[in-house]
Design an enzyme around this catalytic site. Sequence first.
Site, PDB file in Angstrom:
ATOM      1  N   GLU A 202       0.823  -1.208   0.000  1.00  0.00           N
ATOM      2  CA  GLU A 202       0.000   0.000   0.000  1.00  0.00           C
ATOM      3  C   GLU A 202       0.861   1.264   0.000  1.00  0.00           C
ATOM      4  OE1 GLU A 202      -2.535   0.772   3.389  1.00  0.00           O
ATOM      5  OE2 GLU A 202      -3.164   2.696   2.552  1.00  0.00           O
TER       6      GLU A 202
ATOM      7  N   ASP B 269       9.100   5.353  15.260  1.00  0.00           N
ATOM      8  CA  ASP B 269       8.896   6.770  15.008  1.00  0.00           C
ATOM      9  C   ASP B 269       9.245   7.524  16.290  1.00  0.00           C
ATOM     10  OD1 ASP B 269       8.077   9.266  14.276  1.00  0.00           O
ATOM     11  OD2 ASP B 269       5.933   8.815  14.249  1.00  0.00           O
TER      12      ASP B 269
ATOM     13  N   ASP C  23       9.645  11.309  17.847  1.00  0.00           N
ATOM     14  CA  ASP C  23       9.212  12.658  17.525  1.00  0.00           C
ATOM     15  C   ASP C  23       9.650  13.600  18.643  1.00  0.00           C
ATOM     16  OD1 ASP C  23       7.763  14.925  16.905  1.00  0.00           O
ATOM     17  OD2 ASP C  23       6.165  13.720  15.982  1.00  0.00           O
TER      18      ASP C  23
END
Lengths: 428, 503
Positions: A46, A111, A113
Amino acid sequence: MTSADYEPASLPDLLPLYYRRLFPFSQYYRWLNYGGVQKNYFQHREFSFTLKDDIYVRYQSFSTQNELEKEMQKMNPYKIDIGAVYSHRPNQHNTVKSGTFQALEKELVFDIDMTDYDDVRSCCSAADICPKCWTLMTIAIRILDRALREDFGFRHLLWVYSGRRGVHCWVCDEAARKLSVAARSAVAEYLSLVKGGEETVRKVVLSDPIHPFIRESLAVVERYFPQYALQDQGVLGHKESVDKVLALVPEDILFMEQIGGGPYYDYTVHIQCQYNMPLSYLLSQSTVKKGQHFEKEIMLQYCYPRLDVNVSKGVNHLLKSPFSVHPKTGRISVPIDFKQLDRFDPFDVPTISRICEELDRPRVGEEEEQVDSKEKDGDMDAVERRRIRDYKRTSLAKYVKILDQFLDGVARSNKGELLKKSDLQKDF
Amino acid sequence: MQFPGRQRKVIANPKAELYRHCLQFYGQPPLENISLTEFETFAVERLKLLKTVENLGVSHVKGSELYTNKLDKEFSNLHFPYKIEVKDDAKVGPTEYEKRRKDHISHFILRLAYCQTEDLRRWFIQQEVDLFRYRFNALASTYKTSFLQHNNLHYDTVGLEEKMVLSDKLISSSYAVSGCKVEDQDYYKVPFQDALDLVRNRKVYLKAGYVYIPNQDIIITVLNDFRTQLSKALALTARSLPTVLSDERLQPLLSHLSHAYVGQDYSIQKSIGKISLEQIDPLSGKSFPLCMRQLHQSLRESHHLRHGGRMQYGLFLKGIGLTLDQALQFWRSEFTKGKVDMDKFDKAYAYSIRHMFGKEGKRTDYTPYSCMKVILSNPPSQGDHHGCPFRHSDAELLKQKLQSYKVSPSGIAQILDLVKGMHYQLACQKYFELTHNIEDSGFSLNHPNQYFLESQKLLGGAREVKREADPPQRAPDAAVKQPPNPQPLAEMTEDLDAYFQDG
């Protein structure tokens, strides 16, 4: 953070140029195809595009590199996300029976951040970053890279700057791509030390014995702590931030210090005047009770990587693709060279306007020569050749090279896989 | 393919060979003929055992002394093999061989009864895994090793040399090991994917994708295997079930066995229409468990509930007897006091209420949520009021709430202690006892609707509601006292019902 040469308004004009002449499609396809070891691996992947005005298009999928190129050059997405490899082609997900369309595999991703560190950095907040707090990302990468390699045995880790305020990690080993949701969440939890939200003051709690993983991570933190926390961030430099640290020191130890060291403020001065010493040394001068690790806990709370666990857990979770542009800063999401990690400067990462400009510069002879021997293979078509010449003339070149090197490593593993497969077939 | 071999082995070996070990992985189904009576007895007794495992697991810390003692007792009462005993030693009662045979056969009968739905499978696997954990832990270490060998569970042991090199790290990885010497301790090396629970909590040393599990923690990996195998086996059993159920002697028994788990699902339709909408407000204060009281209150205050809350509360109300029409009226009148107008309600919400009653979509008649479901699945997030207040509230908020409901300070302290120990259902039960002014509620709470029925029973308000909520299979009490029933099956299941009523 300002990028002097980039204007968000110019993005729609720059993107067509970027996707036509600069985006490294060939490496990108080479990566996601994984040497064709598994059938339809690229075709069932995807992609999702974010277009102008935050229009979000999910479940894109492509049969070939060419099809991907054509579509991206047509749509000119502001942002590209990569999702899972599904049981069917994602662009046909509506045509299969509900329940059978399932996410099967994806790289194990992380991830990190900078906004998650807002309570422990004094220089910036929210989406802003500066060289003073970027060290947090360096620490995070060192700790996680070591653990993923040494503890979990993964070998193909692609670290990527997100383009604004954080970093992503793509673990591309075959074993990592096949991990179940439960296994992903176990890995993410193994790697998470800082826990609790607004309601929790002490976010790191250690217990005896200290696990080897935590020891290794502490060694990294200790290496950066004096310069980063004490000098750059001035954690012990102002009364306010000292109070924040002291809130993490157990009551009984504070009490003992107060008796020995006089009134409260003297205590903080006492720490201040020696702040070139490690905090651990300073605080452990009092008789630290065995089994208490408050100085380690403080260092970890200030520096340990803060993961967004939900991103890592889900197989179907989307993550911003490398070489996508960050629409706000204009910076390209580029791979980070782990060998030169300490020298990585997010402000040095090229913006889309910079590389497009570089493209317009007259050619210099010596750069032309650098076009390497690969080109002579003659295997590539003219467009592809020109694109290589194009990005080689820009500051994007060195980042594409990092991806190339990474892919060479993955290819060696894939080759092994393919050999194993063909061996198996001969058995029958 | 394997059939001939297997049969030959059974015939060739003496009886004892079949159950060489007192614990087994249930890899092979029993192949002998057994009588219907035995079939029933075995099944019912294992069900009792599993029920005990469940009850003890809710009220005690698994593996604690009290937990083990009580389970020990149940094992010997029900004649299941639970510890290594010398076979010849059996003086009275069944021999060790008979016990092991019963363990084997009863497990497979319950597989038949518990393979049909997701809920049943989950319950069965959970109890069997807990049971297995308890039994495995009770084994002496030599038996553990022989059990692993016997079942082909090969885990690589770590050589002395490697152990010495990693010595420090092994010691500091596992709390259990610190104190004893690494060289005396056996370690197994398995891929980290096979011991996720140990990885998650950093209770094990991890190197290059392998975990180094000290001997005493290998149970985690064994359980992991056990769970996986059982879950696969149940899925296979479900496929071949229609053949089994075509036997009319077995069909009623199996279906009764599976209904017996956790007593009932509180979806019985007979209580319908016993409640009027005006009664809900007073009832919510008197007889609703805290989770439903909380949902009712926030619905009245904000005239809205998000999806999770509508499901949890809506199905509860259905369970206490609201009809579909009443439910529609109830939700519509409340929602339209807020931001939702008639038209929007009919478009956006009425469907999901009819859905709850099985009138839309798949037409599943949904059952009210049990405590386990409320506690374990779909935790509330921003803006949600559903969930279990004992599990999903901050201690401080819970305390304030209990204070406002006039629970005594000492009662609050007891409840908070239970919450701290993660005994949420016991905390709720304590809340029940305190708000109903009784010493011992005398039931074990596992369903919000059960809370409601028990409360109504105590308050004497709705005796008939309680009666009619019983499973239809259950005959009136009088029947039990009647002369011995000629049909052993009926008798046995009566017995079982009575057992679960007490549970």
